[in-house]
Design an enzyme around this catalytic site. Structure first.
Site, PDB file in Angstrom:
ATOM      1  N   GLY A   9      68.898  33.707   1.741  1.00  0.00           N
ATOM      2  CA  GLY A   9      68.875  33.947   3.193  1.00  0.00           C
ATOM      3  C   GLY A   9      68.620  32.664   3.965  1.00  0.00           C
ATOM      4  CE1 TYR A 152      60.622  43.887   6.690  1.00  0.00           C
ATOM      5  CE2 TYR A 152      58.612  44.064   7.997  1.00  0.00           C
ATOM      6  CZ  TYR A 152      59.539  43.285   7.310  1.00  0.00           C
ATOM      7  OH  TYR A 152      59.373  41.916   7.240  1.00  0.00           O
ATOM      8  N   GLY A 183      53.033  36.776  10.053  1.00  0.00           N
ATOM      9  CA  GLY A 183      52.985  37.784  11.118  1.00  0.00           C
ATOM     10  C   GLY A 183      54.229  37.628  11.978  1.00  0.00           C
TER      11      GLY A 183
HETATM   12  P1  NDP Z   1      66.375  36.304  10.063  1.00  0.00           P
HETATM   13  O1  NDP Z   1      67.084  37.546  10.424  1.00  0.00           O
HETATM   14  O2  NDP Z   1      66.404  35.169  11.007  1.00  0.00           O
HETATM   15  O3  NDP Z   1      66.872  35.795   8.634  1.00  0.00           O
HETATM   16  C1  NDP Z   1      67.074  36.673   7.565  1.00  0.00           C
HETATM   17  C2  NDP Z   1      67.918  35.998   6.517  1.00  0.00           C
HETATM   18  O4  NDP Z   1      68.084  36.902   5.398  1.00  0.00           O
HETATM   19  C3  NDP Z   1      69.322  35.693   7.033  1.00  0.00           C
HETATM   20  O5  NDP Z   1      69.766  34.480   6.479  1.00  0.00           O
HETATM   21  C4  NDP Z   1      70.124  36.859   6.490  1.00  0.00           C
HETATM   22  O6  NDP Z   1      71.488  36.602   6.332  1.00  0.00           O
HETATM   23  C5  NDP Z   1      69.464  37.009   5.127  1.00  0.00           C
HETATM   24  N1  NDP Z   1      69.821  38.273   4.512  1.00  0.00           N
HETATM   25  C6  NDP Z   1      69.604  39.526   4.971  1.00  0.00           C
HETATM   26  N2  NDP Z   1      70.129  40.430   4.129  1.00  0.00           N
HETATM   27  C7  NDP Z   1      70.698  39.719   3.119  1.00  0.00           C
HETATM   28  C8  NDP Z   1      71.398  40.071   1.942  1.00  0.00           C
HETATM   29  N3  NDP Z   1      71.623  41.353   1.637  1.00  0.00           N
HETATM   30  N4  NDP Z   1      71.860  39.102   1.127  1.00  0.00           N
HETATM   31  C9  NDP Z   1      71.625  37.802   1.429  1.00  0.00           C
HETATM   32  N5  NDP Z   1      70.972  37.401   2.521  1.00  0.00           N
HETATM   33  C10 NDP Z   1      70.526  38.357   3.360  1.00  0.00           C
HETATM   34  O7  NDP Z   1      64.882  36.766   9.802  1.00  0.00           O
HETATM   35  P2  NDP Z   1      63.602  35.978   9.231  1.00  0.00           P
HETATM   36  O8  NDP Z   1      63.897  34.568   8.986  1.00  0.00           O
HETATM   37  O9  NDP Z   1      62.489  36.309  10.136  1.00  0.00           O
HETATM   38  O10 NDP Z   1      63.369  36.765   7.871  1.00  0.00           O
HETATM   39  C11 NDP Z   1      63.241  36.117   6.624  1.00  0.00           C
HETATM   40  C12 NDP Z   1      62.207  36.861   5.788  1.00  0.00           C
HETATM   41  O11 NDP Z   1      60.944  36.790   6.436  1.00  0.00           O
HETATM   42  C13 NDP Z   1      62.510  38.351   5.598  1.00  0.00           C
HETATM   43  O12 NDP Z   1      62.203  38.698   4.257  1.00  0.00           O
HETATM   44  C14 NDP Z   1      61.535  39.031   6.555  1.00  0.00           C
HETATM   45  O13 NDP Z   1      61.201  40.320   6.139  1.00  0.00           O
HETATM   46  C15 NDP Z   1      60.354  38.080   6.460  1.00  0.00           C
HETATM   47  N6  NDP Z   1      59.400  38.130   7.532  1.00  0.00           N
HETATM   48  C16 NDP Z   1      59.779  37.903   8.829  1.00  0.00           C
HETATM   49  C17 NDP Z   1      58.843  37.945   9.844  1.00  0.00           C
HETATM   50  C18 NDP Z   1      59.209  37.775  11.278  1.00  0.00           C
HETATM   51  O14 NDP Z   1      58.388  38.145  12.147  1.00  0.00           O
HETATM   52  N7  NDP Z   1      60.356  37.204  11.613  1.00  0.00           N
HETATM   53  C19 NDP Z   1      57.423  38.166   9.523  1.00  0.00           C
HETATM   54  C20 NDP Z   1      57.148  38.418   8.146  1.00  0.00           C
HETATM   55  C21 NDP Z   1      58.100  38.366   7.192  1.00  0.00           C
HETATM   56  P3  NDP Z   1      72.602  37.264   7.307  1.00  0.00           P
HETATM   57  O15 NDP Z   1      72.632  36.360   8.493  1.00  0.00           O
HETATM   58  O16 NDP Z   1      73.825  37.256   6.479  1.00  0.00           O
HETATM   59  O17 NDP Z   1      72.110  38.641   7.659  1.00  0.00           O
HETATM   60  C1  8X3 Z   2      57.608  40.917  10.020  1.00  0.00           C
HETATM   61  C2  8X3 Z   2      56.364  40.995  10.813  1.00  0.00           C
HETATM   62  O1  8X3 Z   2      54.840  42.617  11.984  1.00  0.00           O
HETATM   63  O2  8X3 Z   2      57.138  42.518  12.733  1.00  0.00           O
HETATM   64  O3  8X3 Z   2      57.389  41.264   8.698  1.00  0.00           O
HETATM   65  O4  8X3 Z   2      56.577  43.545  10.636  1.00  0.00           O
HETATM   66  S1  8X3 Z   2      56.232  42.482  11.577  1.00  0.00           S
END
Ligand code: NDP
Ligand code: 8X3
Length: 251
Positions: A9, A152, A183
């Site tokens: 990702g 989630y 967070g």
């Molecule tokens: P983004 O949506 O900015 O990035 C998510 C990334 O994951 C993208 O590159 C997306 O690619 C990729 N992805 C999603 N589904 C797939 C798949 N099936 N195969 C390959 N790649 C995939 O979100 P974040 O950067 O915030 O999220 C990254 C991680 O951080 C996640 O695991 C999320 O749960 C976690 N997280 C995020 C938080 C937040 O507040 N933002 C807080 C806590 C955890 P594509 O563009 O192709 O969809």
């Molecule tokens: C992403 C943070 O609090 O939006 O995991 O679920 S929250």
């Protein structure tokens, strides 16, 4: 020593920030994602800054595609030192009794089964070499449920337990296992969660200074650079005015 770091990702948010920070750290990068053109553009950006980068395009839900992509890596890229299991998403914020079946499947298949697939494919080599580091991107959402978070939150609780389980299973090796639990991080996360409703997504970050992808990437690089005898097992990273998944003070 410069390491080979594979990030899932890597096209957006935390994954993209990790790509940039590990590149700055002098590491060699295997960037994976679903969007070939975006991966190519990021590769060009990082190569222009002196990094060595290869890209692999596949969906982490597709086990065969993941396996094929990894098998196709040139020999000099096969010994992956750091796996950043970052690909993941939230879909919807409905009560559990009203959630969308397809959204549930997508979250479970990506956040749990995708992470397991990458772990299963890459960690045996680390164990064999007695060297490596798995950094899973969990979440504060895995510590406790919040309203509408149900499935989630359950996937991120699973990430916590799978990370702990893996750490136990490799404790007789020098492989390290880390769970980073952010967070609120302003990325494309909320746009995805609300199926492209940009206004609803931007409201998530109103009245609070959220974290950035860079804030999380800094911790990932720190954990990876720690001395070999130091295992950063778990880190909860919150914005200053967030106290838990459901306590957020907005001003
Ligand atoms: P983004 O949506 O900015 O990035 C998510 C990334 O994951 C993208 O590159 C997306 O690619 C990729 N992805 C999603 N589904 C797939 C798949 N099936 N195969 C390959 N790649 C995939 O979100 P974040 O950067 O915030 O999220 C990254 C991680 O951080 C996640 O695991 C999320 O749960 C976690 N997280 C995020 C938080 C937040 O507040 N933002 C807080 C806590 C955890 P594509 O563009 O192709 O969809
Ligand atoms: C992403 C943070 O609090 O939006 O995991 O679920 S929250």
């Amino acid at each position: 020593m410069n390491k080979i770091v594979l990030i899932t990702g890597a096209t957006s948010g935390i994954g993209l920030a990790c790509a940039r920070k590990f590149a700055e750290n002098g590491d060699r990068l295997i960037l994976t994602g679903r969007k070939e053109q975006q991966l190519a553009a990021i590769r060009q950006e990082l190569i222009a800054r002196g990094a060595e980068v290869v890209t692999l395009t596949f969906d982490v839900r597709n086990r065969e595609a993941a396996e094929q992509a990894l098998n196709g890596l040139p020999r000099e890229w096969k010994e992956i030192d750091v796996l950043v299991n970052n690909a993941g998403l939230a879909l919807g914020l409905e009560p559990e009794y009203a959630g969308d079946f397809q959204d549930w499947e997508t979250m479970i298949d990506t956040n749990i089964k995708g992470l397991l697939t990458m772990t299963r494919l890459i960690v045996p080599g680390m164990v064999e070499r007695n060297r490596g580091h798995i950094i899973n991107i969990g979440s504060v959402a895995g510590d406790a449920a919040y309203a509408g978070g149900n499935v989630y939150c359950a996937t991120k609780a699973a990430v916590k337990v799978l990370t702990d389980g893996l750490r136990i299973d490799v404790a007789d090796t020098s492989v390290r296992v880390t769970n980073l639990k952010p967070g609120l991080v302003e990325t494309n996360f909320s746009n995805t969660r609300f199926h492209g409703d940009a206004e609803r997504a931007s409201n998530v970050y109103k009245g609070i200074k959220p974290l950035t992808g860079d804030d999380i990437a800094d911790v990932a690089v720190y954990a990876s650079n720690a001395p070999e005898h130091v295992q950063i097992a778990e880190v909860l990273i919150l914005a200053t005015h967030q106290a838990s998944g459901s306590v957020i003070v907005r001003k």
